[in-house]
Structures are given as C-alpha cells and as structure tokens.
Design an enzyme around this catalytic site. Structure first.
Site, short mmCIF file in Angstrom:
data_model
loop_
_atom_site.label_atom_id
_atom_site.label_comp_id
_atom_site.label_asym_id
_atom_site.label_seq_id
_atom_site.Cartn_x
_atom_site.Cartn_y
_atom_site.Cartn_z
N ASP A 338 17.14 -27.94 -0.07
CA ASP A 338 16.07 -27.07 0.40
C ASP A 338 16.61 -25.66 0.58
O ASP A 338 17.15 -25.29 1.58
CB ASP A 338 15.49 -27.59 1.71
N THR A 339 16.47 -24.87 -0.46
CA THR A 339 17.10 -23.56 -0.51
C THR A 339 16.15 -22.56 -1.14
O THR A 339 15.29 -22.94 -1.92
CB THR A 339 18.40 -23.66 -1.35
N ALA A 340 16.33 -21.29 -0.82
CA ALA A 340 15.53 -20.24 -1.44
C ALA A 340 16.47 -19.12 -1.87
O ALA A 340 17.16 -18.53 -1.03
CB ALA A 340 14.47 -19.72 -0.48
#
Length: 525
Positions: A338-340
């Site tokens: 879960d990364t941006a």
C-alpha cells in the site's frame, strides 16, 4: 494509453488525478516543486486513504536547482522505546494488523515540515489547503479504494472508528460516491495552524497516544516527541552513462542500483524487448539483489551495511555470470504494497521524487480515535528472531520498501520514477528504467507495457512469477520451460502496482506518464 503528457514548464504525476491537479495549482500560485510535492503528499493522504495517510512514512529524493544538490529526506519512524521482543513473547511474528502492529511513530508529517523549511516558498497552511478541502467537502471515491475496501471488509467493519470512516454499514462504498472525512479535516486544520508540533507534541499526539495506550499499546508520548527525520546523501551508481540515485538504508533503494549494475553486463541491443530473454534476465538479476538485501537491510544505526561492496561493479559482474538459462529458486518474505509514488518538476528545474505508505492497504487498520488518522503497520516487518539483522529493538527503524528514484545526466535530473508495490517496487522500477534507457521508450509507454511481479506481495504467501495477460504465449512457455512458476493474471492487473514517471527530453520539455492500472494522472503545462 501509450501517449505521454507533454509540458513545457512543469509536470506533476501521482496515482490520483485530484492530487496531481492540486500540485499543479500550487505551482500556478507561485509555489515551487517542493511546495507542490507536499501538497500532493497531503492530498494523497486524503483521496488515496487506503494506501497512504498521516499515520504513515515517506521518503523524499530532491534536486535543488540553485545548489545542484541531490538530497534525501528520510521520513520513516522508529519503534517505541518500550516496544521490545519481550512484548511479543510466545509469538513467532509481530501481528500484521491491529494495535500490536502499530509500533512505529509515523514520519510523514515531519517530512512535510522539513521539506518546506529547507526549500519551500509557501506556508504549510497554504500547501495543505487542497487536502483540507477534499477532506472537509469530499471527493468521488476511486474504484481502487472500493476494491481494496471490499477485499478487507471484514477487518475494516470490525474495527472501531475505522468502520465508521471506510465502510457504509459494513459494506464498501461504490465508485464515484462522495467520500468525506471531517475528523481528518480537523486534524489537517490543526497541523496547518500549529505545524508539526501539533502531531508530535501537542493535541493530536496526545490523542493518538491515548487511543493506543487505552487499547494496550506500549507506545508513549515521548516516542512521538523524540521523532526526527533527517536529511541524508543518496546512494548512487552509474547505468549506461547516467547517474541513478536512490534513498539510502533503511530504504531498499540500493537493491535497484545493484540490479542495474548486474544488468549493465548485458547488451540489450541483442535482446528483444518483451522476449523470454528480457524478462528472464531481469527477474534473475532481481532475485540476486533480493538475497543480498534480505541479508543486510535494517536501520544503519544498528548494523553495518556493506554498501561499498554491494555496489561494486566487479561484484555485480560476478552475480551476472551466475545467471543462466534456469530460474534459480529463491524465497521472499511477504511484504505490503500500500504505497503512493509521485513526482514534481517545476519551471526552474527543481525536482522531487517521493513515496509514502501505510505499509499494507489500510495499514494496521487502527484509526486513532476521533483524529481520523489511520496508523501504519510498518513495524510488523521487524523480526522477533534476536539473531535476524532486522530484529525488533527499541527506537529502531525497520527495513523499508519505499524507494523513490531519480536519474541525472550532466548534473541535472533526466528521469524521476517510482511505483507502488512493496517487493514489486525494485521490479517495476527496473522494468521502467531499462525500457526508457535501453529501448528508448517514453514514460507512458514504459509504464503501460506488460509487467510482472515475482514473489510475495500484498501480504500474500507466494513464490511464483505473476505475468500480465499481454505476455506472448511464446514468452510464457519459455519462462515455464526455464523453471519459472508462471501465473497469468489480468492484462492491466492492479497487482502490478501503480507507477509514474517524468522525463526531461533533449529539448527540455517534460514528458509525464501515469499508470493505466489505476486512478493516476500526469498534469503538465
């Protein structure tokens, strides 16, 4: 889908179109790339809440045009001073979710303050305005958020405060529904008014810690007060005449450099892009890099990490010579995705490549009471084995998957790139940069081409090679014949993460690309 956005002055790329638009507005109002990057970061914490948030970490790779300096800000947090292995006595691993996984101080809010103080033109309140507006008044919820909510609905619906924010009476929202986060808006307003101290010393810190302690956590207000990120020199290597920069440990950034060092021993003019040979060599080079990474990576304050040896070109040549026709069996530990990732270049030539995360989607799933702040579970990656290099110890940073990248030539940025994906980050980065530098692709094409991910990601136990359905039958069969455990997934599968890139071309124009697998956008002028 394969056409890059062109800008003559500025470019913003991110995994959510609203964040990209917000960054562009900040530039139009007189802000620079650093102001815009913080605005994008804050917006992503609101409009991309399943992947990132105020309760998470971030890493920033910056280029300052006036000084020509390439620097990294490490915005990752440390474990609490009372969080020891004894806390988990009788357990083989730290829980992946819940209070017992929320054991590191969130570092992202501190990084906003640091980046703006070092290079920004605008106030924190100014750059937080778009995020505050989206939180207060709402935005159309993305299909990606709905998909991840549905996937984790049982966990989210059963967690106090989190259920009220992210579910609708125990069900996922639908794409396009207005998503409002008034409590998060209040927290952002407090940070805008009082700065980082609100989050690490003041009212917000007290409320976050109170919620944690009331639910059995060993985290303290002193842990928050003690938190400081730091500026550091990047790690770097040369590839095909370009200087490639990554964040230093505790980031896994050197893994990407080691992989490129291995691949530099191959002549890609003799290897057809999309062929078995192309994918096989990249996958096997990455496996070699992962073995070294897993053996040494942790907080460098707690261990000596032999970067000079690992990034020696002679060592990479040895590893390249070990790669043959057969796939080498290897193991990878399950990691979150879960990364941006986002990037900004302004009209003056300042550049920021940055990445942020809650670790797993929705992090620990713990929302800190009425703050609206979802807390990360990054600390769950610590080992409880006292002999493991990344063993849990008080006030320690864990092995970090976040790795923003930048390519320079002639002392100036040429490519900013990165991706969501945990274990997939070095894999997708390697695909993008070889496609751009070895095969001459522009950013959008390099991102849109078929991708793969080897090993475990999204917290799943998996040892195979997942490839998108656009791989040719011939390539898939050859991969299987060489020993790869191949699973074919969707043509543009979200499992591959969401990448983005900016290229400065030979004329000085800006080419931006965002991932068709998600909700991102490149916005340029």
């Amino acid at each position: 889908m394969n056409k890059s956005v062109i800008g003559t002055k500025q470019m913003v790329v991110s995994p959510h179109y609203l964040a990209s638009q917000a960054g562009n507005r900040i530039l139009d109002k007189g802000g620079n790339a650093f102001d815009a990057a913080v605005a994008v970061s804050a917006c992503l914490a609101v409009v991309y809440p399943h992947m990132t948030g105020l309760g998470g970490d971030s890493f920033w790779l910056t280029f300052h045009q006036e000084t020509k300096a390439v620097k990294v800000y490490n915005g990752s947090g440390r474990s609490g001073k009372n969080v020891t292995r004894d806390v988990y006595k009788g357990k083989s691993a730290i829980p992946l979710r819940g209070i017992d996984s929320a054991i590191t101080v969130p570092g992202m809010v501190d990084s906003w303050d640091a980046v703006l103080k070092e290079y920004g033109r605008l106030s924190l309140a100014d750059v937080l305005e778009p995020a505050r507006d989206y939180a207060q008044n709402g935005f159309p919820v993305s299909a990606d958020q709905c998909r991840h909510t549905e996937k984790n609905i049982e966990l989210l619906a059963s967690t106090p405060y989190t259920a009220d924010i992210f579910t609708r009476r125990g069900k996922a929202p639908v794409p396009g529904e207005r998503f409002v986060q008034k409590e998060l808006a209040d927290s952002l307003n407090l940070i805008a008014e009082k700065g980082r101290s609100a989050f690490y010393e003041g009212d917000l810190a007290q409320r976050i810690v109170s919620h944690l302690q009331n639910n059995g956590s060993y985290m303290t207000i002193d842990d928050f007060k003690a938190h400081r990120g730091e500026w550091a020199a990047p790690v770097s290597s040369d590839y095909r005449g370009y200087s490639v920069y990554q964040a230093p440990p505790n980031s896994q950034g050197f893994t990407g450099l080691l992989t490129l060092n291995i691949l530099e021993n191959y002549d890609f003019t003799q290897i057809e892009h999309g062929s078995f040979e192309y994918y096989h060599v990249l996958v096997e080079a990455l496996k070699k890099s992962f073995l070294d990474r897993d053996a040494v990576l942790t907080d460098p304050a707690f261990a000596d990490i032999p970067l000079e040896r690992l990034l020696d070109k002679r060592y990479a040549k040895q590893l390249a010579e070990e790669i043959g026709y057969l796939a080498i069996p290897a193991e990878s530990r399950p990691v979150g995705s879960d990364t941006a990732y986002a990037a900004v270049i302004d009209a003056d030539g300042n550049a920021v490549s940055f990445i942020q995360s809650l670790y797993f989607e929705f992090g620990s799933a713990v929302t800190a009471g009425d703050t609206g702040i979802l807390l990360q579970n990054r600390g769950s990656f610590f080992s409880l084995d006292e002999n493991h290099v990344n063993t849990l110890e008080p006030r320690k940073r864990t092995f970090h998957t976040l790795m923003p990248a930048m390519v320079c030539k002639g002392g100036k940025p040429k490519i900013l790139y990165g991706t969501q994906g945990g274990e997939g980050q070095p894999q997708t980065q390697t695909a993008i940069i070889t496609r751009m530098l070895d095969y001459g692709m522009h950013p959008q094409q390099a991102i849109s081409e078929p991708r793969w991910v080897w090993g475990r990601t999204w917290g799943e136990e998996y040892e195979g090679l997942r490839v998108e359905g656009r791989f040719t039958d011939k390539t898939i069969q050859k991969l299987k014949d060489s020993g790869h455990l191949v699973e074919v997934v969707g043509d543009y599968d979200p499992l591959m993460g969401q990448a983005a890139a900016i290229k400065v071309d030979e004329e000085g124009f800006l080419q931006g690309g965002a991932d068709p697998r998600g909700d991102g956008a490149a916005v340029g002028i």
